[in-house]
Scaffold this motif. Structure first.
Motif, short mmCIF file in Angstrom:
data_model
loop_
_atom_site.label_atom_id
_atom_site.label_comp_id
_atom_site.label_asym_id
_atom_site.label_seq_id
_atom_site.Cartn_x
_atom_site.Cartn_y
_atom_site.Cartn_z
N HIS A 91 0.85 -1.19 0.00
CA HIS A 91 0.00 0.00 0.00
C HIS A 91 0.88 1.24 0.00
O HIS A 91 1.99 1.21 0.52
N ASP A 92 0.37 2.30 -0.58
CA ASP A 92 1.03 3.60 -0.45
C ASP A 92 0.07 4.55 0.26
O ASP A 92 -1.01 4.14 0.72
N LEU A 93 0.44 5.81 0.35
CA LEU A 93 -0.38 6.78 1.06
C LEU A 93 -1.76 6.92 0.41
O LEU A 93 -2.77 7.10 1.10
N VAL A 94 -1.80 6.79 -0.92
CA VAL A 94 -3.09 6.90 -1.63
C VAL A 94 -4.04 5.78 -1.20
O VAL A 94 -5.24 6.01 -1.03
N SER A 95 -3.50 4.58 -1.02
CA SER A 95 -4.33 3.44 -0.57
C SER A 95 -4.97 3.74 0.78
O SER A 95 -6.19 3.54 0.97
N TRP A 96 -4.16 4.20 1.71
CA TRP A 96 -4.66 4.49 3.06
C TRP A 96 -5.65 5.66 3.03
O TRP A 96 -6.68 5.64 3.71
N ASN A 97 -5.34 6.68 2.24
CA ASN A 97 -6.25 7.83 2.13
C ASN A 97 -7.60 7.43 1.56
O ASN A 97 -8.66 7.92 1.98
N ALA A 98 -7.59 6.53 0.56
CA ALA A 98 -8.85 6.08 -0.06
C ALA A 98 -9.73 5.38 0.96
O ALA A 98 -10.95 5.61 1.01
N MET A 99 -9.12 4.53 1.79
CA MET A 99 -9.89 3.83 2.82
C MET A 99 -10.38 4.81 3.88
O MET A 99 -11.55 4.76 4.30
N LEU A 100 -9.51 5.72 4.30
CA LEU A 100 -9.89 6.68 5.35
C LEU A 100 -11.03 7.57 4.85
O LEU A 100 -12.01 7.80 5.58
N GLY A 101 -10.91 8.06 3.61
CA GLY A 101 -11.97 8.89 3.05
C GLY A 101 -13.28 8.13 2.91
O GLY A 101 -14.36 8.69 3.12
N GLY A 102 -13.19 6.85 2.55
CA GLY A 102 -14.38 6.02 2.43
C GLY A 102 -15.07 5.85 3.77
O GLY A 102 -16.31 5.97 3.87
N PHE A 103 -14.29 5.58 4.83
CA PHE A 103 -14.88 5.44 6.18
C PHE A 103 -15.57 6.74 6.59
O PHE A 103 -16.68 6.73 7.14
N ALA A 104 -14.90 7.88 6.33
CA ALA A 104 -15.47 9.18 6.71
C ALA A 104 -16.77 9.44 5.93
O ALA A 104 -17.76 9.92 6.50
N MET A 105 -16.77 9.11 4.64
CA MET A 105 -17.94 9.35 3.78
C MET A 105 -19.15 8.57 4.27
O MET A 105 -20.29 9.06 4.19
N HIS A 106 -18.92 7.36 4.78
CA HIS A 106 -20.03 6.50 5.19
C HIS A 106 -20.29 6.55 6.70
O HIS A 106 -20.99 5.69 7.23
#
Length: 699
Positions: free
Chosen positions: A520-535
């Motif tokens: 994973h890179d930072l983009v991978s972690w950001n995508a998951m974090l943003g997804g959790f926040a969105m939902h």
């Protein structure tokens, strides 16, 4: 007179041979131009004019019985291979000017006799390679095998060169087997050609195997290895090889320096590049045009345009490659306008651009959204006849799509005779950028129907299209195709899958993709974090952030947008303030408008409206309507009509036609039972008129 003089001089040196051959009398009486002496005259050979020689060969093949065949019994190489029984005219089959059609005719003339001299075939192979006729080189080599003509070390060098340029790895391996059988593998030239062939085919393991077996390595051998590692993206390894080469006392040549500078550019190794530059100065190679161009390219790719300009200004000769390297460098450094100025200067100095130059200039136009300049350059491309080059067409499409002109992009796309996967990718990504996700998906289907195989970038574009329209079903189908194509392990594809599933409402599938990814890179972690926040999965978002340092270093502005958004939706004001503070102090991330919007929303939702307004003024983001609109939304939640009216006036001062402001005001008045005012601002919103702005007073 010239013919007579040449023959007299030759007769003095080779009198007996010439007298016995009977050539003198015929040559002296020949018409001028029928025969012409060459360097071969010193060996007793006279070269006919090409037309007369072709005529003799055709006469020979029409009736070989009229010619003596001396091939099998010839001891002296000066003696002709065929000699006419009556006229004594002679033919040599290793003559460098032999007509091409003669070669195979002779080989098939008399099976079992001495074959065509290998030296003649070797010269022919070398000439094919020099002319870039690599397929023809391999055809002749294969014909040699069918005719049982044994190759020597001079045969293998051009054949391996052809395999290298054709990227024919399997054919190269078969040639390698013959080399081993011929005991030529230890020859330095054959070994070097093997290394070069394997390196250019991307098989560095085979290249190392040959390199390590070589009893002697010259500068070409080392250079081939260095260039091979550069081609495979292994710049650091190439630099290590360069050091090792020098420790063994092998001096680099200009081609070596070009390879090493490319290695520095690949590894973004500026200091190593400067050290190599010093060595170039000491060796006197800086005036070499190719070396100078590579220096410019290295400095530009390492972000040091000052050094690149220093080299450029010192160059005695600047080719189109030199100018193009400078243009590419400025584009890479985000200086698109400067790149366009350089292009104009280049034309003023009468340097004609080539297709690569046009590609670089189009990238410059795309980077600064210079649509008018891009169209003007397009006209120049058409005048130069370069539009048919696939990569130029792809750059035109990319420029038009990034400048938002899909109509122009389609015009170029439809005119292209050949479209590769890059062409389709540019169109798909262009439609995604313009918010036309459904059109992008339709293009993907058309691409598949035309038999064009998608690559990882295609899947990234298509997944972004699915995410933009929340097309979960289509996204899942694309996921299946990704698995079938073996692209699931690609980092960029994996990140796009996470983003698509998150935006399409399936965090479970996003989490499954995240866990399957090899890295994973930072983009991978950001995508998951943003997804959790969105939902609204606030706890998961915060836990995810705490786990990030186990795999990635640091965080960026996108990380904190996700974190602050999660805190805002979860009503976690203290945690939000904490993350905002450590964003700058610990992670050195500067606050953007997006972060300020999140903080205003966080404070506003908690009822701290005055603190939110003070925050806006403190952060000096008062010119952004986004932050004031967030505060206006908080006023609506808490029914703060008077504050809402004041905030609305501020918004309309910045953006008089802001329809969102009227909509929020209408809702606030409706919630307070002020229906007349609500209707008034609802009507204003629809008309988006500005004459009502002065009347935003609470009645």
């Amino acid at each position: 007179m010239e013919v007579r003089k040449a023959i007299i001089i030759a007769a003095r040196r080779f009198g007996p041979l010439l007298l016995n051959s009977g050539w003198c009398s015929r040559a002296l009486t020949a018409r001028s131009g029928e025969f012409r002496p060459t360097a071969a005259a010193a060996a007793g050979q006279f070269q006919f004019s090409s037309g007369h020689k072709e005529k003799l060969w055709r006469e020979f093949f029409s009736d070989p019985s009229q010619w003596w065949d001396h091939r099998s019994g010839k001891v002296n190489v000066r003696y002709p291979d065929f000699k006419h029984k009556k006229r004594q005219e002679a033919l040599w089959i290793d003559d460098r000017w032999i007509p091409p059609w003669v070669v195979m005719e002779i080989a098939a003339l008399a099976p079992g006799t001495v074959p065509l001299k290998i030296s003649s075939l070797n010269r022919r192979l070398a000439s094919y390679v020099k002319a870039g006729q690599y397929e023809k080189t391999l055809e002749v080599f294969q014909q040699m095998g069918r005719e049982h003509i044994s190759p020597d070390r001079f045969t293998f060098v051009p054949v391996l060169n052809a395999c290298a340029n054709l990227r024919a790895l399997q054919e190269g391996r078969r040639v390698h087997e013959q080399i081993i059988q011929s005991s030529c593998e230890t020859d330095v030239f054959v070994g070097t050609s093997l290394v070069d062939m394997y390196a250019k085919n991307g098989s560095m393991e085979d290249a190392w195997r040959v390199f390590n077996k070589m009893p002697k390595r010259n500068v070409v051998s080392w250079t081939a290895m260095i260039q091979g590692h550069v081609k495979c993206g292994q710049g650091k390894k190439a630099l290590e090889l360069f050091q090792q080469m020098q420790l063994q006392g092998v001096k680099p040549n200009p081609v070596t320096f070009v390879g090493v500078l490319n290695a520095c550019a690949t590894a973004v190794a500026l200091e190593e590049g400067r050290h190599v530059h010093e060595q170039i100065l000491q060796s006197g190679c800086e005036s070499d045009v190719a070396v100078g161009n590579s220096l410019i390219d290295m400095y530009a790719k390492c972000g040091s345009m000052e050094d690149a300009w220093r080299v450029f200004n010192k160059m005695p000769v600047r080719t189109v490659v030199s100018w193009t390297a400078m243009i590419v460098g400025h584009v890479k450094c985000g200086q698109g306008q400067r790149a366009l100025e350089l292009f104009q200067q280049m034309k003023l100095e009468n340097v004609q651009p080539d297709p690569v130059t046009f590609m670089a200039v189009l990238n410059a136009c795309a980077s600064v959204l210079a649509l008018a300049e891009g169209r003007h350059i397009h006209q120049q491309i058409m005048q130069c006849g370069c539009e048919s080059a696939v990569f130029v067409g792809n750059s035109l499409i990319d420029m038009y799509t990034k400048c938002g002109s899909m109509e122009d992009a389609w015009a170029v796309f439809n005119r292209m005779c050949t479209r590769d996967v890059v062409s389709w990718n540019a169109m798909i990504l262009g439609h995604v950028k313009c918010g036309q996700g459904q059109k992008a998906l339709e293009l993907f289907q058309q691409m598949r129907q035309e038999g064009v195989q998608p690559d990882p970038l295609t899947f990234v574009g298509v997944l972004n299209a699915c995410a933009s329209i929340a097309a979960l079903a289509e996204g899942m189908q694309v996921h299946q195709q990704i698995i079938q194509n073996g692209c699931e392990s690609d980092l960029f594809v994996g990140n796009s899958l996470i983003d698509m599933y998150a935006k399409s409402g399936s965090m479970e599938k996003a989490w499954r993709v995240f866990n399957k990814m090899p890295s994973h890179d930072l983009v991978s972690w950001n995508a998951m974090l943003g997804g959790f926040a969105m939902h609204g999965q606030i706890k998961e978002a915060l836990t995810h952030f705490e786990l990030m340092p186990q795999e990635v270093e640091g965080a960026d502005n996108i990380t904190f947008v996700g974190l602050l958004s999660a805190c805002s939706h979860g009503g976690l004001m203290e945690e939000g303030l904490h993350y905002f503070n450590i964003m700058g102090l610990v992670y050195n991330v500067s606050a953007t408008v997006e972060h300020c919007v999140c903080m205003v929303d966080l404070l506003g939702r908690a009822g701290h409206l005055q603190e939110a307004e003070n925050f806006i003024k403190t952060m000096l983001c008062e010119s952004s309507t986004s932050v004031w609109t967030a505060l206006l939304g908080a006023c609506r939640i808490h029914g703060e009509v008077q504050m809402a009216q004041r905030i609305a006036n501020i918004i309309l001062e910045i953006d008089p036609g802001n329809a969102m402001c009227y909509a929020v005001l209408s809702n606030i008045y409706a919630a307070g039972g002020k229906w007349n005012l609500s209707h008034r601002y609802s009507t204003t919103e629809k008309e988006t008129g500005c004459e009502e702005r002065a009347g935003l007073q609470l009645d």
